[in-house]
Each structure stands twice: as C-alpha cells, then as structure tokens.
Design an enzyme around this catalytic site. Structure first.
Site, PDB file in Angstrom:
ATOM      1  N   GLY A  23      40.154   7.097  34.357  1.00 22.30           N
ATOM      2  CA  GLY A  23      41.189   7.728  35.468  1.00 22.30           C
ATOM      3  C   GLY A  23      42.692   7.444  34.895  1.00 22.30           C
ATOM      4  N   PHE A  24      43.515   7.965  35.910  1.00 20.15           N
ATOM      5  CA  PHE A  24      45.049   8.057  35.393  1.00 20.15           C
ATOM      6  C   PHE A  24      45.688   6.757  34.777  1.00 20.15           C
ATOM      7  CE2 PHE A  24      49.345   8.529  37.779  1.00 20.15           C
ATOM      8  CZ  PHE A  24      49.963   8.691  36.619  1.00 20.15           C
ATOM      9  N   TYR A 165      41.519   4.467  53.674  1.00 17.42           N
ATOM     10  CA  TYR A 165      41.703   3.949  52.238  1.00 17.42           C
ATOM     11  C   TYR A 165      42.482   2.806  52.135  1.00 17.42           C
ATOM     12  CZ  TYR A 165      44.448   4.100  48.118  1.00 17.42           C
ATOM     13  OH  TYR A 165      45.155   3.767  46.711  1.00 17.42           O
ATOM     14  N   LYS A 169      41.435  -1.205  50.936  1.00 15.32           N
ATOM     15  CA  LYS A 169      42.248  -1.821  49.924  1.00 15.32           C
ATOM     16  C   LYS A 169      42.725  -3.413  50.574  1.00 15.32           C
ATOM     17  CE  LYS A 169      42.293   0.600  46.286  1.00 15.32           C
ATOM     18  NZ  LYS A 169      41.752   0.279  44.942  1.00 15.32           N
TER      19      LYS A 169
END
Length: 349
Positions: A23-24, A165, A169
């Site tokens: 991933g980034f 989302y 978290k």
C-alpha cells in the site's frame, strides 16, 4: 506463503512486521525502515480496491532489498497472521493494512468490518501472544467526525464519527486501549491527516485530479472548493511513524504524571498521536497548485458536499513534536510538484 523466503535475522537488526507494505503508506515506511537497517517482513492482501499492478510495482521494489520479505494474505485469516508472526518473531508491529477510503465505505461497509475490525483483532492477538515491544496502528483524522474545535487535539473527545470507515478506526482505538490495559502491551495509535505523495493511491484527490487534468477530463470539486485539509506529505508521515517506534508508551504511576498535552492513558501504556502538517489548506488553493505544477488548467465541476464528508480537518501536532522532536513540514506546493514529477514519469504523460 511468501514472495520471498523468511531470512534468518542478523542479531543486530531489529525486526518490524509491517502490514500493508504494498500500500501507499506501508511501502514508504518499509523503504525508510530498510534504509535505516531494520529487517522488515511485509503482509499484504493485494486486494483489488485499486490497481493491483501499482501494488505489485511497490512490492517489487521492496523485494530487491535483502532485509525484506513478504507474505500475501488477508488479515481476516487468523491462522496465517499467527504463522507469519511466529516465523518472523517481530520486535515491533506496525499495522497499516486495512480497507481505506471514506467514500467507498458508503458503498461496501461490510469490507470495513471484515478488514478493519476482524483483521485488526488478529494483529492485536499476535502482538499480545508474542509480547512485542511496541504495537503501532493506523487510525485516521476522520475519527474526529463532527468535532468543530480546530486544530484537532488528541486529548479532546471524539465520539461522533460520520462514516463506517471512521467508526471502524475508532473501534480500533478502543480495542487497542483495552489490550494495552489488559496485557500491558505498549500501543500507539496514529491519526493520519490527508496523506499525499509519490506512489499514491489512485482513489485520492491529488491522483485523480492530476490524471483527469492531463486527460482533459473534468474534476469534481466538492462543497464548491470551500473545504480545508491538513495535507501531509508521505515522507513526513513515515518519518513520524519511524520516530514513534522508539517512543513506546509506559503505564503511568498516577494521573498527575501525565502532562496536559499528552494523550497517554492513565490506566494503560497507550497513546493516540496526530501526524499532520499543522496547516489547513483550502481545496481551491490545492487545485491551483496542481494547475501550476502541470502547466495546465482544470475543467472544474463544482459540487455540493458529499455525504459523510466534513468541511475541514486540521491537526495539532504538538504531541508528536514533544515525543520525537519532529513535526511534518513539507509545503503542499512542493509536495504536489514532487507527485506530478513522479506521475509523469510513471505513466509517461
């Protein structure tokens, strides 16, 4: 199980298990850790949320380093997570993998529960069982939700998340606190603020804007551009994570030992840390900077605010600086110019 076999660690090398290395952010963190002499084992699901070829290009670069190996698999596979952790025996775990994206959570909320809640639980169980020196896990500025007092400070309440989302978290933060308390597991959660930079995600605004402008397609600008974000360059972000690895929280003796600027829990070796540039930038100014870097004007499609979005985010990064002596500082115009140069080279545009 792996793209490359597990290496026998050099006794002098600290071992870090990093999830999300294709991933980034995970890619950039792994590069930095390898450059600083760590041994890194990556774990990534290679999901098709965005271009898998880009993920494989990132992993391909990392796999050229002799101190990197990786496993492809899903976080929800508890047996695989345990096997990787047992074989590698990490000193530290940095958990960055998960289902990202505020807008996608409106379309496919179940994927966020599977990856961000169940997957994170599996990582926490492995960390508890192995008694790692420090567990660091990614949260997001989105947990501040409907909060309006800015810049956002870690010590303020964050109980009004606006998307699934953000809710997953915040659940991770609560889960992390309970494990830190029950098992004396040093745990740091970091809240990221609008990360951008080279090798970025195609679903992020900068990537989409640059791609569309170069192709002569219109870009969607929400809330008519009257939105503010604390744009944080990825190199600054991973430098913050790297320094936080060495700032493992300790359970305080009493509440009086905790400075007012510290989010340290009074009952656990647990802390939440903002990683942001501490500077809010108007979206319209961000678009102007992209046009300047490209030498090309955008076709602007002004739109209303999207469901679940917020008009502004802005970090107070005092805690990060107090703990590490560091704070992100890349100007957004410089960061955009670096991204544009990478994008043009990568895609030949």
């Amino acid at each position: 199980m792996s793209d490359k076999e597990f290496n026998v660690p050099n006794g002098n090398q600290r071992r870090v298990l990093v999830t999300g290395t294709a991933g980034f952010i995970g890619f950039h963190l792994a590069k930095l850790l390898l450059a600083e002499g760590f041994r890194v084992h990556g774990f990534d699901g290679m999901t098709d949320y965005y271009d898998v070829a880009l993920k494989r290009r990132r992993h391909g670069q990392l796999l050229q380093h002799p101190s990197f190996a990786a496993t492809e698999g899903m976080l929800e596979d508890a047996a695989l997570v345990d096997r990787v952790a047992d074989d590698f025996q990490p000193d530290v775990i940095v958990h960055l993998a998960g289902q990202a994206g505020v807008r996608y959570s409106l379309e496919n909320p179940r994927s966020y529960i599977d990856s961000n809640v169940v997957g994170t639980f599996n990582i926490m169980e492995a960390a508890r069982r192995l008694e790692v020196q420090h567990l660091l896990m990614a949260s997001t500025s989105s947990v501040y939700g409907a909060n309006e007092d800015m810049p956002f400070v870690e010590t303020e309440k964050a109980d009004a998340q606006l998307t699934i989302y953000a809710a997953t978290k915040k659940a991770n933060e609560s889960m992390g606190h309970s494990y830190a308390h029950l098992w004396n597991l040093p745990t740091t959660m970091f809240r990221f603020f609008t990360v951008y930079g080279t090798w970025g995600r195609p679903d992020l605004a900068l990537y989409k804007f640059v791609d569309a402008i170069l192709d002569g397609r219109p870009i969607d600008i929400y809330n008519h551009g009257e939105m503010y974000r604390d744009f944080t360059y990825v190199d600054d972000l991973v430098r913050g994570i790297r320094l936080l690895i060495d700032a493992a929280p300790e359970r305080p003796n009493s509440r009086d030992d905790i400075p007012e600027w510290d989010s340290l829990s009074p009952v656990a070796p647990y802390r939440v840390v903002n990683i942001g540039n501490s500077d809010k930038v108007r979206l319209l100014d961000f678009v102007d900077a992209i046009e300047d870097a490209l030498g090309q004007k955008a076709i602007r499609n002004y739109m209303e605010m999207q469901k679940g979005d917020v008009p502004a985010t802005w970090a107070n990064a005092t805690l990060l600086q107090e703990l590490t002596g560091y704070r992100p500082q890349t100007d957004f115009k410089d960061g955009i110019a670096r991204f544009v140069a990478w994008f043009r080279e990568y895609y030949g545009k």
